[in-house]
Design an enzyme around this catalytic site. Structure first.
Site, PDB file in Angstrom:
ATOM      1  N   THR A 171       0.847  -1.190   0.000  1.00 30.29           N
ATOM      2  CA  THR A 171       0.000   0.000   0.000  1.00 30.29           C
ATOM      3  C   THR A 171       0.884   1.242   0.000  1.00 30.29           C
ATOM      4  O   THR A 171       1.879   1.307   0.713  1.00 30.29           O
ATOM      5  CB  THR A 171      -0.937   0.026   1.220  1.00 30.29           C
ATOM      6  OG1 THR A 171      -1.854  -1.068   1.131  1.00 30.29           O
ATOM      7  CG2 THR A 171      -1.737   1.327   1.268  1.00 30.29           C
ATOM      8  N   PHE A 173       1.072   5.122   0.898  1.00 30.57           N
ATOM      9  CA  PHE A 173       0.487   6.149   1.746  1.00 30.57           C
ATOM     10  C   PHE A 173       1.067   7.506   1.373  1.00 30.57           C
ATOM     11  O   PHE A 173       2.239   7.598   0.961  1.00 30.57           O
ATOM     12  CB  PHE A 173       0.796   5.882   3.222  1.00 30.57           C
ATOM     13  CG  PHE A 173       0.122   4.664   3.794  1.00 30.57           C
ATOM     14  CD1 PHE A 173      -1.035   4.786   4.549  1.00 30.57           C
ATOM     15  CD2 PHE A 173       0.644   3.387   3.586  1.00 30.57           C
ATOM     16  CE1 PHE A 173      -1.657   3.670   5.089  1.00 30.57           C
ATOM     17  CE2 PHE A 173       0.030   2.272   4.118  1.00 30.57           C
ATOM     18  CZ  PHE A 173      -1.131   2.409   4.868  1.00 30.57           C
TER      19      PHE A 173
END
Length: 279
Positions: A171, A173
């Site tokens: 992921t 961010f």
């Protein structure tokens, strides 16, 4: 103490990435992305840590609607390798568990372990929230899929490590600030994020993006979405390698402005080393 806001409960991946990169800051849990943005906008938090893309699930849709109107700026990016753990209350085991609780995306990314043990899925609003739920229930038949940090926070025991189906699950961010803090030019790789609107006319996007091709600027992200539910114009979120002060990027942005109704730079920030390592 300075504060950084994130969406989710303590023990979530967003909490984990806050602890990794801002260990001396107070990490503030928020129930929704809207609450995270509000916390920074009204001064309750100094920064926000927000997931924007996942290598399996794709974009985090809500973020693309909040960013353009939030007044916040991207000042950094961080990539987190997602690791999920199967956990239960003390005394539970792989033989006693019957149900598994987690966020719907986490359940979808851990199908193999769920299938192997014949577990019934229970959808929770958050991975760390699922861990808290089973800790509260104290039922050896219930398990959760959550980051390892959640087991530590809620006093759970780990029944199986690294239960995600894909080992490339990552992921991205971004860190949001009320102030535009631009990375300096000529000091390492930089990413420039911006939004722009084009009229819904033939070849409008082709013309708008032509300057990036002719100036040799690498575009790493381009995503579209409707504005206000209307079909007459489309907004795009784009990212390119380079700094607006670099001559090729500056020329490309100038050409983009000529063919669009609005261009707004969201951030100019250092590229995470993950990009080069995985190029």
């Amino acid at each position: 103490m300075r504060r950084i806001a994130y969406q989710g409960e303590p023990g979530s991946n967003s909490h984990l990435v806050c602890k990794q990169h801002y260990p001396d800051w107070e990490a503030v849990a928020c129930a929704s992305f809207e609450d995270v943005f509000a916390a920074v906008e009204n001064g309750d938090a100094d920064l926000a840590m927000i997931p924007i893309d996942n290598s399996i699930a794709g974009r985090v849709a809500d973020i693309h609607h909040f960013l353009p109107t939030s007044g916040l700026h991207i000042i950094a990016e961080h990539f987190l390798r997602i690791q999920f753990t199967l956990m239960g209350v003390p005394g539970s085991s792989l033989e006693t568990i019957k149900t598994v609780h987690s966020h719907v995306h986490a359940l979808g990314q851990c199908r193999r372990v769920i299938r192997e043990h014949g577990l019934t899925q229970v959808i929770s609003g958050d991975t760390a929230g699922a861990a808290r739920e089973i800790a509260d229930a104290q039922d050896v038949s219930q398990a959760a899929i959550a980051p390892p940090l959640a087991a530590e926070i809620y006093g759970l025991q780990i029944l199986a490590d690294d239960v995600e189906d894909e080992d490339h699950n990552t992921t991205r961010f971004v860190v949001l600030s009320p102030e535009l803090i631009e990375a300096p030019a000529d000091n390492g790789p930089v990413v420039t994020s911006f939004i722009f609107n084009v009229k819904n006319l033939p070849a409008s996007l082709y013309k708008a993006l032509g300057g990036f091709a002719t100036n040799g600027v690498n575009m790493t992200k381009l995503e579209s979405y409707m504005v206000g539910g209307e079909f007459t114009a489309t907004q795009f979120l784009a990212e390119v390698d380079g700094h607006p002060d670099d001559l090729p990027v500056r020329r490309a942005l100038d050409e983009l402005a000529f063919f669009t109704t609005e261009v707004k730079v969201l951030g100019v920030y250092p590229a995470d080393p993950f990009r080069a390592e995985n190029a």
